[in-house]
Motif scaffolding. Structure first.
Motif, PDB file in Angstrom:
ATOM      1  N   ARG A 100       0.855  -1.207   0.000  1.00 26.04           N
ATOM      2  CA  ARG A 100       0.000   0.000   0.000  1.00 26.04           C
ATOM      3  C   ARG A 100       0.880   1.243   0.000  1.00 26.04           C
ATOM      4  O   ARG A 100       1.792   1.360   0.829  1.00 26.04           O
ATOM      5  N   ARG A 101       0.571   2.150  -0.935  1.00 25.06           N
ATOM      6  CA  ARG A 101       1.265   3.434  -0.921  1.00 25.06           C
ATOM      7  C   ARG A 101       0.458   4.371  -0.038  1.00 25.06           C
ATOM      8  O   ARG A 101      -0.659   4.764  -0.387  1.00 25.06           O
ATOM      9  N   VAL A 102       1.025   4.744   1.101  1.00 23.93           N
ATOM     10  CA  VAL A 102       0.304   5.548   2.087  1.00 23.93           C
ATOM     11  C   VAL A 102       0.287   7.015   1.674  1.00 23.93           C
ATOM     12  O   VAL A 102      -0.733   7.692   1.784  1.00 23.93           O
ATOM     13  N   ASN A 103       1.415   7.521   1.203  1.00 19.34           N
ATOM     14  CA  ASN A 103       1.515   8.907   0.722  1.00 19.34           C
ATOM     15  C   ASN A 103       2.643   8.975  -0.306  1.00 19.34           C
ATOM     16  O   ASN A 103       3.083   7.941  -0.810  1.00 19.34           O
ATOM     17  N   GLU A 104       3.140  10.172  -0.566  1.00 18.51           N
ATOM     18  CA  GLU A 104       4.157  10.321  -1.611  1.00 18.51           C
ATOM     19  C   GLU A 104       5.420   9.506  -1.331  1.00 18.51           C
ATOM     20  O   GLU A 104       6.067   9.023  -2.252  1.00 18.51           O
TER      21      GLU A 104
END
Ligand code: FES
Length: 177
Positions: A100-104
């Motif tokens: 999962r990409r949480v933020n940048e």
């Protein structure tokens, strides 16, 4: 009247001290050689049984894709090569994780295998849950157990970004029961 004519043709042989000593030496030599052969034959078996106790758990960073191909907020399945694949493993050398990409800049990676008996879990984006099809195990989106038999949360792997490539710290499949 006693018959003296049927005496044994082979009178009991008396061993001299030198012969006794030689016989004992040969007996001990046979026992020693037997023990040596048994030890030589047993060494590979002992090595096979004991080696896993001293083997280090293999870890390795594996690339799973370019940073740009992962959308913020999405959880996707990624495949990578095991940390220490066996030469004859073939396709079983491949492993998988939920990434999962949480933020940048930040990612979370979950093991794709249930902590109960290792079945592959599925991510249900609408419900924001991981589901195990084998015995009904359910995990929240942070990997913690929501329901069913799993004894502990989904295992997490380390994630890093190197030169625009997302990498997962691959390690053996964690199964606890
Ligand atoms: Fe997942 Fe049993 S293997 S609940």
């Amino acid at each position: 009247m006693k018959d003296e004519t049927h005496k044994s043709a082979h009178p009991p042989c008396e061993e001299s001290p030198a012969e006794i000593k030689r016989r004992r030496f040969l007996e001990e030599l046979c026992i020693g050689l037997g023990a040596l052969c048994a030890t030589i034959l047993a060494l590979p078996v002992i090595g096979f049984l004991v080696a896993p106790l001293f083997r280090k758990t293999p870890f390795a960073w594996r690339g799973v894709g370019k940073l740009s191909q992962f959308a913020v907020g999405k959880t996707v399945n990624v495949a990578y090569l095991d940390a220490s694949p066996l030469p004859w493993a073939g396709v079983t050398a491949k492993s998988a994780a939920w990434l999962r990409r949480v933020n940048e800049t930040d990612f979370i990676a979950f093991a794709a295998n249930c902590t109960h008996l290792g079945c592959p879990v599925r991510w249900l984006p609408e419900a924001e849950l991981f589901m195990c099809p084998c015995h009904g195990g359910v995990y929240y989106n942070d990997g913690s157990v929501a329901a069913g038999p799993p004894p502990k949360p989904l295992t997490r792997y380390g994630v890093r970004v190197v030169n625009g490539e997302v990498q997962i710290l691959a390690s053996p499949i964690p199964i606890t029961s």
